[in-house]
Write a protein that holds these residues in place. Structure first.
Motif, short mmCIF file in Angstrom:
data_model
loop_
_atom_site.label_atom_id
_atom_site.label_comp_id
_atom_site.label_asym_id
_atom_site.label_seq_id
_atom_site.Cartn_x
_atom_site.Cartn_y
_atom_site.Cartn_z
N TYR A 144 0.88 -1.14 -0.23
CA TYR A 144 -0.10 -0.02 0.07
C TYR A 144 0.82 1.21 0.06
CZ TYR A 144 -2.95 3.79 1.88
OH TYR A 144 -3.59 4.94 1.97
N ARG A 145 0.58 2.38 -0.77
CA ARG A 145 1.23 3.64 -0.85
C ARG A 145 0.12 4.53 -0.70
NH1 ARG A 145 2.97 -0.22 -3.97
NH2 ARG A 145 2.17 0.46 -5.75
N PRO A 146 0.40 5.78 0.06
CA PRO A 146 -0.64 6.75 0.55
C PRO A 146 -1.08 7.50 -0.75
CG PRO A 146 1.50 6.79 1.66
CD PRO A 146 1.83 5.97 0.68
N TRP A 147 -0.51 7.24 -2.04
CA TRP A 147 -1.12 8.05 -3.13
C TRP A 147 -2.25 7.16 -3.74
CZ3 TRP A 147 -0.64 4.89 -7.21
CH2 TRP A 147 0.43 3.79 -7.40
N MET A 148 -2.46 5.75 -3.40
CA MET A 148 -3.50 5.10 -4.00
C MET A 148 -4.71 5.53 -3.69
SD MET A 148 -1.74 1.33 -3.23
CE MET A 148 -0.65 0.48 -4.41
N GLU A 149 -5.53 6.06 -4.68
CA GLU A 149 -6.86 6.59 -4.69
C GLU A 149 -8.02 5.42 -4.04
OE1 GLU A 149 -10.34 7.72 -7.76
OE2 GLU A 149 -8.18 7.94 -8.20
N ASP A 150 -8.55 6.04 -2.98
CA ASP A 150 -9.73 5.19 -2.26
C ASP A 150 -9.42 3.67 -2.26
OD1 ASP A 150 -12.25 4.67 -1.33
OD2 ASP A 150 -13.16 5.19 -3.13
N CYS A 151 -8.39 3.30 -1.63
CA CYS A 151 -7.82 1.86 -1.71
C CYS A 151 -8.53 1.21 -0.43
CB CYS A 151 -6.30 2.19 -1.67
SG CYS A 151 -5.21 0.62 -1.65
#
Length: 177
Positions: free
Chosen positions: A59-66
């Protein structure tokens, strides 16, 4: 065995280690002519074995609505899938789909992929998209077996000479019926 939703905060620093070796690749050829471009994406044998190893965060913080899902077997997570909801274009994106090597070829990847298809249908998304590397032959064949089709590619994802290096990102799509 069941699929469970995982807490992003608990898994945000978890890294997956990807590794594959193959002679089979999908070679991308691009030529320009007077009418535009001619593109071929063809299975071929590479002269030398391609070996890829890299680590990437689940998981990376920029992943939209993840959301992150895990495949739990006997109390242990043996597979992961990271999904992102692209509401702006009505698609579900799979960022990561990974099964620990010792648990592969048992249908676990198919279980996670089927979960993604269920979620996409429930949320009325029009398609599921993902990307992989042109040398990740087994992954491409796995996705094709599950109804994914070529959706495009990125000729400069890794370097400015990706085509010459056989380092092309392949984008795949599953269209929801």
């Amino acid at each position: 065995m069941n699929i469970v939703k995982l807490n992003k905060k608990e898994w945000e620093s978890f890294k997956l280690e990807y590794h594959w070796e193959t002679f089979d690749i999908y070679r991308v050829e691009v030529a320009e002519d007077e009418d535009g471009w001619v593109v071929k994406v063809k299975r071929s044998k590479n002269d030398e074995r391609v070996v890829k190893t890299f680590r990437e965060y689940l998981y990376r913080p920029w992943m939209e609505d993840c959301e992150i899902y895990g495949l739990e077997l006997d109390g242990k997570i043996v597979g992961w899938m990271t999904l992102s909801y692209e509401h702006w274009c009505n698609r579900l994106r799979i960022f990561e789909l990974f099964i620990l090597e010792e648990y592969r070829n048992r249908g676990f990847g198919s279980m996670l992929l089927n979960k993604a298809k269920e979620i996409a249908k429930e949320k009325k998304f029009r398609a599921i998209v993902l990307d992989t590397h042109n040398s990740n032959f087994k992954a491409i064949e796995f996705y094709r077996k599950h109804g994914f089709e070529l959706n495009g590619f990125d000729l400069t994802q890794y370097h400015n000479d990706d085509v010459d290096r056989n380092e092309v990102r392949i984008d795949l799509v599953f269209k929801i019926q």
